[in-house]
Scaffold this motif. Structure first.
Motif, PDB file in Angstrom:
ATOM      1  N   LEU A   1       0.831  -1.205   0.000  1.00 17.06           N
ATOM      2  CA  LEU A   1       0.000   0.000   0.000  1.00 17.06           C
ATOM      3  C   LEU A   1       0.867   1.257   0.000  1.00 17.06           C
ATOM      4  N   VAL A   2       1.866   1.268   0.867  1.00 13.84           N
ATOM      5  CA  VAL A   2       2.758   2.424   0.963  1.00 13.84           C
ATOM      6  C   VAL A   2       3.464   2.673  -0.364  1.00 13.84           C
ATOM      7  N   THR A   3       3.920   1.607  -1.016  1.00 12.67           N
ATOM      8  CA  THR A   3       4.623   1.735  -2.290  1.00 12.67           C
ATOM      9  C   THR A   3       3.714   2.302  -3.366  1.00 12.67           C
ATOM     10  N   VAL A   4       2.499   1.784  -3.458  1.00 10.47           N
ATOM     11  CA  VAL A   4       1.552   2.252  -4.475  1.00 10.47           C
ATOM     12  C   VAL A   4       1.172   3.711  -4.229  1.00 10.47           C
ATOM     13  N   LYS A   5       0.868   4.052  -2.977  1.00 12.27           N
ATOM     14  CA  LYS A   5       0.488   5.434  -2.659  1.00 12.27           C
ATOM     15  C   LYS A   5       1.618   6.394  -2.975  1.00 12.27           C
ATOM     16  N   ALA A   6       2.847   6.015  -2.629  1.00 11.66           N
ATOM     17  CA  ALA A   6       3.996   6.888  -2.883  1.00 11.66           C
ATOM     18  C   ALA A   6       4.215   7.076  -4.377  1.00 11.66           C
ATOM     19  N   ALA A   7       4.025   5.996  -5.165  1.00 12.84           N
ATOM     20  CA  ALA A   7       4.195   6.092  -6.611  1.00 12.84           C
ATOM     21  C   ALA A   7       3.173   7.055  -7.219  1.00 12.84           C
ATOM     22  N   ARG A   8       1.976   7.072  -6.660  1.00 11.08           N
ATOM     23  CA  ARG A   8       0.925   7.949  -7.185  1.00 11.08           C
ATOM     24  C   ARG A   8       1.056   9.382  -6.684  1.00 11.08           C
ATOM     25  N   LEU A   9       1.484   9.554  -5.443  1.00  9.17           N
ATOM     26  CA  LEU A   9       1.570  10.895  -4.860  1.00  9.17           C
ATOM     27  C   LEU A   9       2.867  11.615  -5.229  1.00  9.17           C
ATOM     28  N   GLY A  10       3.931  10.851  -5.460  1.00  7.06           N
ATOM     29  CA  GLY A  10       5.222  11.460  -5.724  1.00  7.06           C
ATOM     30  C   GLY A  10       5.934  11.837  -4.438  1.00  7.06           C
ATOM     31  N   ILE A  11       7.139  12.374  -4.571  1.00  8.70           N
ATOM     32  CA  ILE A  11       7.954  12.752  -3.415  1.00  8.70           C
ATOM     33  C   ILE A  11       7.801  14.244  -3.157  1.00  8.70           C
ATOM     34  N   HIS A  12       7.566  14.593  -1.893  1.00  5.89           N
ATOM     35  CA  HIS A  12       7.401  15.991  -1.490  1.00  5.89           C
ATOM     36  C   HIS A  12       8.343  16.261  -0.320  1.00  5.89           C
ATOM     37  N   LEU A  13       9.556  16.644  -0.647  1.00  4.98           N
ATOM     38  CA  LEU A  13      10.571  16.898   0.385  1.00  4.98           C
ATOM     39  C   LEU A  13      11.267  18.218   0.120  1.00  4.98           C
ATOM     40  N   GLU A  14      11.458  18.970   1.179  1.00  4.56           N
ATOM     41  CA  GLU A  14      12.278  20.174   1.118  1.00  4.56           C
ATOM     42  C   GLU A  14      13.073  20.229   2.413  1.00  4.56           C
TER      43      GLU A  14
ATOM     44  N   PHE B   1       6.455   9.587   4.967  1.00  2.43           N
ATOM     45  CA  PHE B   1       6.839  10.973   5.250  1.00  2.43           C
ATOM     46  C   PHE B   1       7.194  11.708   3.965  1.00  2.43           C
ATOM     47  N   ALA B   2       8.016  11.077   3.124  1.00  2.21           N
ATOM     48  CA  ALA B   2       8.502  11.750   1.922  1.00  2.21           C
ATOM     49  C   ALA B   2       7.392  11.997   0.901  1.00  2.21           C
ATOM     50  N   SER B   3       6.410  11.091   0.818  1.00  2.00           N
ATOM     51  CA  SER B   3       5.365  11.227  -0.198  1.00  2.00           C
ATOM     52  C   SER B   3       4.152  12.018   0.287  1.00  2.00           C
ATOM     53  N   PHE B   4       4.118  12.355   1.581  1.00  2.00           N
ATOM     54  CA  PHE B   4       2.965  13.103   2.079  1.00  2.00           C
ATOM     55  C   PHE B   4       2.908  14.447   1.373  1.00  2.00           C
ATOM     56  N   PRO B   5       1.776  14.776   0.752  1.00  2.00           N
ATOM     57  CA  PRO B   5       1.704  15.953  -0.129  1.00  2.00           C
ATOM     58  C   PRO B   5       1.737  17.275   0.637  1.00  2.00           C
ATOM     59  N   SER B   6       2.910  17.869   0.724  1.00  2.00           N
ATOM     60  CA  SER B   6       3.047  19.177   1.359  1.00  2.00           C
ATOM     61  C   SER B   6       3.964  20.063   0.506  1.00  2.00           C
ATOM     62  N   PRO B   7       3.427  21.151  -0.064  1.00  2.86           N
ATOM     63  CA  PRO B   7       2.023  21.548  -0.041  1.00  2.86           C
ATOM     64  C   PRO B   7       1.159  20.640  -0.938  1.00  2.86           C
ATOM     65  N   PRO B   8      -0.179  20.736  -0.810  1.00  2.65           N
ATOM     66  CA  PRO B   8      -0.976  21.747  -0.105  1.00  2.65           C
ATOM     67  C   PRO B   8      -1.112  21.503   1.395  1.00  2.65           C
ATOM     68  N   LEU B   9      -0.905  20.246   1.874  1.00  2.00           N
ATOM     69  CA  LEU B   9      -1.026  19.970   3.301  1.00  2.00           C
ATOM     70  C   LEU B   9       0.309  20.191   3.992  1.00  2.00           C
ATOM     71  N   SER B  10       0.308  20.068   5.301  1.00  2.00           N
ATOM     72  CA  SER B  10       1.535  20.184   6.078  1.00  2.00           C
ATOM     73  C   SER B  10       1.960  18.801   6.556  1.00  2.00           C
ATOM     74  N   LYS B  11       3.260  18.598   6.688  1.00  2.00           N
ATOM     75  CA  LYS B  11       3.757  17.344   7.245  1.00  2.00           C
ATOM     76  C   LYS B  11       3.231  17.118   8.668  1.00  2.00           C
TER      77      LYS B  11
END
Length: 438
Positions: free
Chosen positions: A205-218, A289-299
């Protein structure tokens, strides 16, 4: 077997722990805590062999504690073992209430063709991620908007009787309390494979979600803004508390390794198991953590149970909750059996002295789970408090003290060994104190 036994509910809180510690420090802490707990577990495995002139082949670690510390070691090891077992059962009850609530909600909405959207911030599209914590200090229970429904009154009645904290935790009593009173839970041990299936599916599940959401890191090393947390945070002990329980197997590792055909491979097998567990925690925690979409959301929106960041109508999350719900409903009676054996056998010399004794114990354990699910459904907090408490004894203090005492009695104690193991004990004490300060 060790990997399957050690992998538990803590995996759901690892991404939240990394958020609390900071991305870089979170990764470092997972590696360091894995190495430290592995060493202390190795000391537990070797503790019996350092006792001379006595046959310790049938001893468990509490027996070793009794040998070195007398009745204090015996009763204190029992106390901390009960803390770990009951703490795990409380976490299970909170999670089972969560999973049952979301599963029932999904099924009801699907059967009645109801389109419901939670009143919480979230991303748009088919891979929606939500931020329940943005609605307040606690996730909203049943707050939602009906976009299309043939019977709004029926839906409102369902939401009233199917509430995550006020009703669902009580429904579980009817199923699980009778199961706890069985004399032998051997039937449920056959479903141990569900644990492996659940973890494998979570990784998928984590792998599929990350592939769809992409990486969001700064990378922001010491400052934080609206969307990113710094790499190092003062809240890092919250992750170490979670990791203490996540890597905790010290009170039963001797029993598990006794089944090895080749006892000379125990250390190798233990090291491999810890490596796999640490790798799994790292993968799930870092990817979420890396794929959690921020922005628009916050980590900061990452929940103590990362499945809560996916809406109840998400198909993959629904399947994950189903797997975990059935796994926990089979493991819960096993944990209750272990708690019963350890406590009642110590007091009454019999694991099943009477139906009354067993019922009183089980009602107390179930009551603790219901109360926590009702008033404090924060699994990250429960895990870190219970983990740091039981870990102080079984992970940090007893293995180190026993090793130092055995070296001293053999005339082999050196200053470096003494300093290192005193430092490990101080780390465990600091870990526990920090849970109540941060």
């Amino acid at each position: 077997m060790i990997w399957n036994t050690m992998m538990g509910t803590s995996i759901l809180s690892i991404p939240w722990g990394i958020k609390q510690a900071g991305f870089t420090s979170g990764i470092i802490l997972i590696l360091l805590m894995g190495i430290l707990t592995l060493y202390c577990c190795y000391r537990v495995v070797k503790s019996r062999k350092m006792i001379p002139l006595i046959d310790t082949s049938n001893w468990e670690f509490p027996d070793v504690c009794k040998y070195y510390f007398g009745s204090f070691g015996q009763w204190s090891s029992l106390l901390f073992s009960m803390v770990s077992l009951v703490g795990a059962m409380v976490v299970y009850w909170v999670l089972m209430s969560n999973f049952l609530f979301n599963t029932g909600r999904f099924i009801y909405n699907f059967v009645h063709d109801i389109n419901v959207t939670d009143i919480v911030p979230g991303t748009n599209g088919s891979n929606k991620v939500i931020c329940p914590s943005a609605a307040g200090s606690h996730p909203p229970q049943n707050k939602s908007v009906i976009f299309s429904s043939g019977n709004n009154t029926g839906f409102e009645l369902f939401e009233e009787w199917w509430n995550k904290s006020q009703t669902v935790p009580f429904y579980l009593i009817a199923v699980l309390l009778p199961l706890l009173n069985l004399k032998s839970p051997s039937f449920f041990a056959k479903f141990n494979v569900l644990g492996t299936v659940s973890v494998v599916y979570l990784v998928f599940l984590v792998t599929v979600k990350a592939a769809r959401l992409g990486i969001h890191l700064e990378y922001n090393w010491f400052t934080e803004n609206d969307f990113f947390v710094p790499e190092f945070r003062i809240l890092f002990p919250q992750l170490t508390g979670v990791l203490t329980l996540a890597f905790f197997i010290h009170n039963c590792v001797i029993t598990l390794l006794q089944n090895n055909r080749n006892q000379e491979n125990n250390v190798r097998d233990l090291s491999i198991a810890y490596f796999l567990v640490g790798l799994t925690y790292l993968y799930v925690g870092v990817i979420i953590f890396a794929s959690f979409p921020s922005p628009p959301l916050s980590k900061e929106c990452i929940e103590q149970n990362f499945l809560d960041n996916f809406p109840s109508d998400d198909i993959m999350s629904f399947v994950a909750r189903i797997f975990l719900l059935f796994q926990m409903m089979t493991v819960y009676p096993l944990l209750g059996y272990l708690a019963r054996v350890q406590l009642l056998r110590q007091f009454f010399g019999n694991a099943y002295p009477s139906v009354f004794h067993v019922l009183v114990l089980n009602v107390a354990i179930v009551g603790a789970g219901v109360v926590m699910a009702r008033f404090y459904p924060n699994i990250g907090g429960i895990i870190r408090y219970s983990g740091a408490t039981c870990g102080l004894a079984f992970v940090f203090v007893y293995p180190s003290l026993i090793y130092v005492i055995s070296l001293h009695r053999a005339g082999q104690l050196t200053w470096p060994a003494l300093i290192i193991h005193i430092f490990i004990i101080l780390l465990g004490l600091a870990n526990l104190i920090a849970q109540f300060l941060l």
